[in-house]
Design a protein around this motif. Structure first.
Motif, PDB file in Angstrom:
ATOM      1  N   ASP A  73       0.875  -1.160   0.000  1.00  0.00           N
ATOM      2  CA  ASP A  73       0.000   0.000   0.000  1.00  0.00           C
ATOM      3  C   ASP A  73       0.921   1.221   0.000  1.00  0.00           C
ATOM      4  O   ASP A  73       1.572   1.518   1.003  1.00  0.00           O
ATOM      5  N   GLN A 109       5.747   3.928   1.821  1.00  0.00           N
ATOM      6  CA  GLN A 109       4.650   3.110   2.310  1.00  0.00           C
ATOM      7  C   GLN A 109       3.577   4.017   2.901  1.00  0.00           C
ATOM      8  O   GLN A 109       3.871   5.066   3.473  1.00  0.00           O
ATOM      9  N   TYR A 110       2.300   3.614   2.719  1.00  0.00           N
ATOM     10  CA  TYR A 110       1.175   4.441   3.148  1.00  0.00           C
ATOM     11  C   TYR A 110       1.278   4.804   4.625  1.00  0.00           C
ATOM     12  O   TYR A 110       1.575   3.967   5.470  1.00  0.00           O
ATOM     13  N   ARG A 127      -2.515   7.147  -4.134  1.00  0.00           N
ATOM     14  CA  ARG A 127      -2.336   5.977  -3.275  1.00  0.00           C
ATOM     15  C   ARG A 127      -2.608   4.755  -4.139  1.00  0.00           C
ATOM     16  O   ARG A 127      -3.644   4.687  -4.812  1.00  0.00           O
ATOM     17  N   ASP A 129      -1.858   0.254  -4.723  1.00  0.00           N
ATOM     18  CA  ASP A 129      -1.255  -1.036  -4.377  1.00  0.00           C
ATOM     19  C   ASP A 129      -0.289  -1.333  -5.506  1.00  0.00           C
ATOM     20  O   ASP A 129      -0.695  -1.422  -6.665  1.00  0.00           O
TER      21      ASP A 129
END
Length: 144
Positions: A73, A109-110, A127, A129
């Motif tokens: 993510d 990374q989120y 954002r 994947d």
């Protein structure tokens, strides 16, 4: 050896099994993993190096077992100029957040705090994947 360094004809001759790892597990030198065909294998790296997506763990005439990476993510930060790049790099560095770069995009990374920061600084981002080829490396140092 990495599958990207192999001849397509050589790859085509072999049955391929994959070991799917989270990007954070690419840094582990010793681990027990299971292939997508249910085979359990142990990884023990002699050299201190990270695994990469596409690394071949085992190969014979008929088959090969390779590493693949589960999607992360991610925030894809798209600074429009050097000023925005410098500003966000400085803020991420202060938070000890590792980043990777693909072209002009910065990948982290989120983290909802980073989303708040990017909105506040008006720096464009998305954002997603996405699979990364290597692990996000935390840079260790002290401020003292």
């Amino acid at each position: 050896m990495n599958i990207e360094d192999m001849d397509k004809e050589e790859i085509g001759k072999r049955h391929i099994e994959k070991v799917y790892l989270e990007s954070s597990h690419l840094v582990k030198r010793i681990q027990l993993v299971t292939t997508d065909h249910g085979k359990e294998i142990g990884i023990r790296l002699k050299q201190a190096r990270d695994l990469l997506a596409g690394d071949i763990l085992y190969m014979d005439e008929k088959s090969l077992i390779m590493i693949d990476v589960i999607t992360d993510d991610l925030l894809i930060i798209k600074p429009r100029n050097m000023n925005e790049m410098g500003t966000i790099a400085h803020h991420l560095g202060n938070r000890h957040l590792p980043a990777q770069f693909e072209g002009d995009d910065m990948l982290v990374q989120y983290d909802y705090l980073v989303v708040d920061l990017l909105n506040e600084l008006e720096i464009p981002f998305t954002r997603e994947d996405r699979k990364v080829k290597q692990a996000f490396r935390h840079i260790g140092h002290s401020h003292g």
